[in-house]
Design a protein around this motif. Structure first.
Motif, PDB file in Angstrom:
ATOM      1  N   HIS A  11     123.892 -16.429 -66.460  1.00  0.00           N
ATOM      2  CA  HIS A  11     122.857 -17.361 -65.965  1.00  0.00           C
ATOM      3  C   HIS A  11     121.960 -16.614 -65.685  1.00  0.00           C
ATOM      4  CE1 HIS A  11     121.399 -21.359 -64.755  1.00  0.00           C
ATOM      5  NE2 HIS A  11     120.941 -20.319 -63.312  1.00  0.00           N
ATOM      6  N   THR A  12     121.118 -16.446 -65.666  1.00  0.00           N
ATOM      7  CA  THR A  12     119.940 -17.141 -67.156  1.00  0.00           C
ATOM      8  C   THR A  12     119.341 -16.275 -67.673  1.00  0.00           C
ATOM      9  OG1 THR A  12     118.625 -19.645 -67.954  1.00  0.00           O
ATOM     10  CG2 THR A  12     118.168 -18.003 -66.205  1.00  0.00           C
TER      11      THR A  12
ATOM     12  N   TRP B  46     114.278 -18.575 -68.104  1.00  0.00           N
ATOM     13  CA  TRP B  46     113.428 -19.388 -66.698  1.00  0.00           C
ATOM     14  C   TRP B  46     111.832 -18.734 -66.324  1.00  0.00           C
ATOM     15  CZ3 TRP B  46     115.860 -20.071 -61.339  1.00  0.00           C
ATOM     16  CH2 TRP B  46     115.509 -21.160 -60.638  1.00  0.00           C
TER      17      TRP B  46
ATOM     18  N   ASP C  24     123.048 -19.312 -70.455  1.00  0.00           N
ATOM     19  CA  ASP C  24     122.008 -20.459 -70.866  1.00  0.00           C
ATOM     20  C   ASP C  24     121.341 -19.394 -70.931  1.00  0.00           C
ATOM     21  OD1 ASP C  24     123.761 -22.043 -69.003  1.00  0.00           O
ATOM     22  OD2 ASP C  24     123.630 -21.524 -67.364  1.00  0.00           O
TER      23      ASP C  24
ATOM     24  N   ASN D 199     116.733 -22.024 -69.557  1.00  0.00           N
ATOM     25  CA  ASN D 199     117.013 -22.905 -68.759  1.00  0.00           C
ATOM     26  C   ASN D 199     115.646 -23.470 -68.670  1.00  0.00           C
ATOM     27  OD1 ASN D 199     119.190 -23.612 -66.432  1.00  0.00           O
ATOM     28  ND2 ASN D 199     117.435 -22.257 -64.851  1.00  0.00           N
TER      29      ASN D 199
END
Length: 369
Positions: free
Chosen positions: A111-112, A115, A156, A159
């Motif tokens: 993660h991630t 973003w 992920d 995001n």
């Protein structure tokens, strides 16, 4: 306590025998073996971890290693932490998390990768052509995903691609420079770097349905129709006490009907201050409901709690006037919310294994309402 090879019902019986009676509906005296219950149900029960307490706080480590089956990088794999300068990577935090997971027989979640927040200045303030930004993204993926290939099973990748309260793609760096199809590009690139990883779009405020959920559904359906390697949808699950949607399982099933898997990736339930004892007791049912909803959905892979304890929760800083959002208090004592998860995992759902769709196989799609 460890109960090898038990069914969920057998595990629950052993758990209650281990923890003792529940006085006046309250929690048992011990915390039992949640990992056994989760594995018996075929799901992960995860937690998001921070590196410093994971390395230096024995109580923190005990909670993580003793109650969960997977860990997610809370911050240490985000761009500003792992690549603060272009081409300069700090592996100390990610290595610590993945090493801890492996030492404790746990899974690890990445993660991630893309973003709009927590970007280093060299990235967010750079003047990029589309070719240059694609090169930067590939460098980042090859370094980060490549380092943990075979050790991190799910990422992920995208995001929060939609605006906070709107069903429109967010005008982030990636969208502005690479165009609307940046999501498909990123998923294809991630798959090239690690063909064995499960690749997710992770989003919030989609759990109860609505326009944003519909928009994400339409995006996911289009990506799948074009053969883009999307494997799952992450339902973040940042809830307010008293507002956990009752139709969570139904909403997740919409996406699994596309042939995707789903995961509750960032569960917390924040309570308005002053936090009352009654609200903390009632929170038990909300955590139970979320885990039970996952168990109702054959292709739900698990639930991850966002934060090890109330002392390490992001909630008070980001939502002033709210607190008490996790299953452990500031002293690492279990709260009723923990026993809500035990409640859910102690009731083995019927037909769960039979309802699973083999990975990679598409189901016939249910049209969006």
């Amino acid at each position: 306590m460890a109960v090898a090879g038990c069914t969920a019902i057998m595990c629950a019986t052993a758990l209650l025998a281990f923890t003792g009676p529940w006085a006046d509906g309250g929690p048992p005296t011990g915390s039992g073996d949640l990992p056994v219950l989760a594995r018996a149900n075929g799901v992960d029960l995860g937690v998001a971890v921070a590196v410093d307490p994971l390395l230096g706080d024995g109580g923190y480590r005990d909670v993580v290693g003793g109650h969960y089956t997977s860990v997610t990088a809370e911050n240490t794999m985000k761009w500003d932490h792992v690549q603060p300068e272009r081409g300069v990577f700090d592996w100390s935090g990610p290595d610590a998390m993945v090493d801890f997971a492996e030492a404790h027989g746990m899974n690890a979640r990445g993660h991630t990768l893309l973003w709009h927040n927590q970007q280093p200045e060299w990235l967010s303030r750079g003047e990029w052509t589309s070719a240059e930004l694609r090169g930067v993204l590939r460098e980042h993926m090859e370094a980060l995903m490549g380092r943990y290939q075979g050790r991190i099973g799910a990422w992920d990748v995208i995001n929060e691609p939609f605006e906070d309260g709107e069903p429109f793609l967010r005008e982030n760096l990636w969208h502005q420079v690479l165009g609307e199809d940046y999501i498909a590009e990123a998923l294809r690139m991630a798959h090239e770097v690690d063909p064995g990883a499960r690749l997710y779009i992770n989003e919030f405020n989609i759990e109860g349905g609505g326009a944003k959920t519909d928009a994400l559904y339409a995006l996911a359906a289009d990506l799948l129709d074009r053969g883009v390697p999307l494997h799952g949808i992450g339902f973040q699950g940042h809830f307010v006490h008293g507002q956990v949607p009752g139709n969570l399982a139904e909403t997740m099933n919409r996406f699994t009907d596309l042939g995707l898997e789903v995961t509750v990736t960032e569960l917390d339930v924040r309570i308005a201050e002053p936090v009352s004892e009654q609200a903390v007791r009632d929170q038990r049912e909300e955590f139970r409901h979320v885990v039970a909803a996952c168990l109702e959905v054959p292709d739900c892979r698990g639930v991850t709690v966002w934060g090890v304890s109330d002392a390490h929760s992001w909630i008070p800083e980001w939502f002033p006037g709210y607190d008490a959002a996790t299953p452990f208090d500031e002293d690492y004592s279990p709260k009723p919310a923990l026993w809500g998860m035990v409640d859910a995992l102690s009731r083995e759902p019927s037909g769960r294994s039979a309802g699973r769709t083999p990975r990679g196989r598409r189901r016939e799609r249910t049209p969006a309402p």
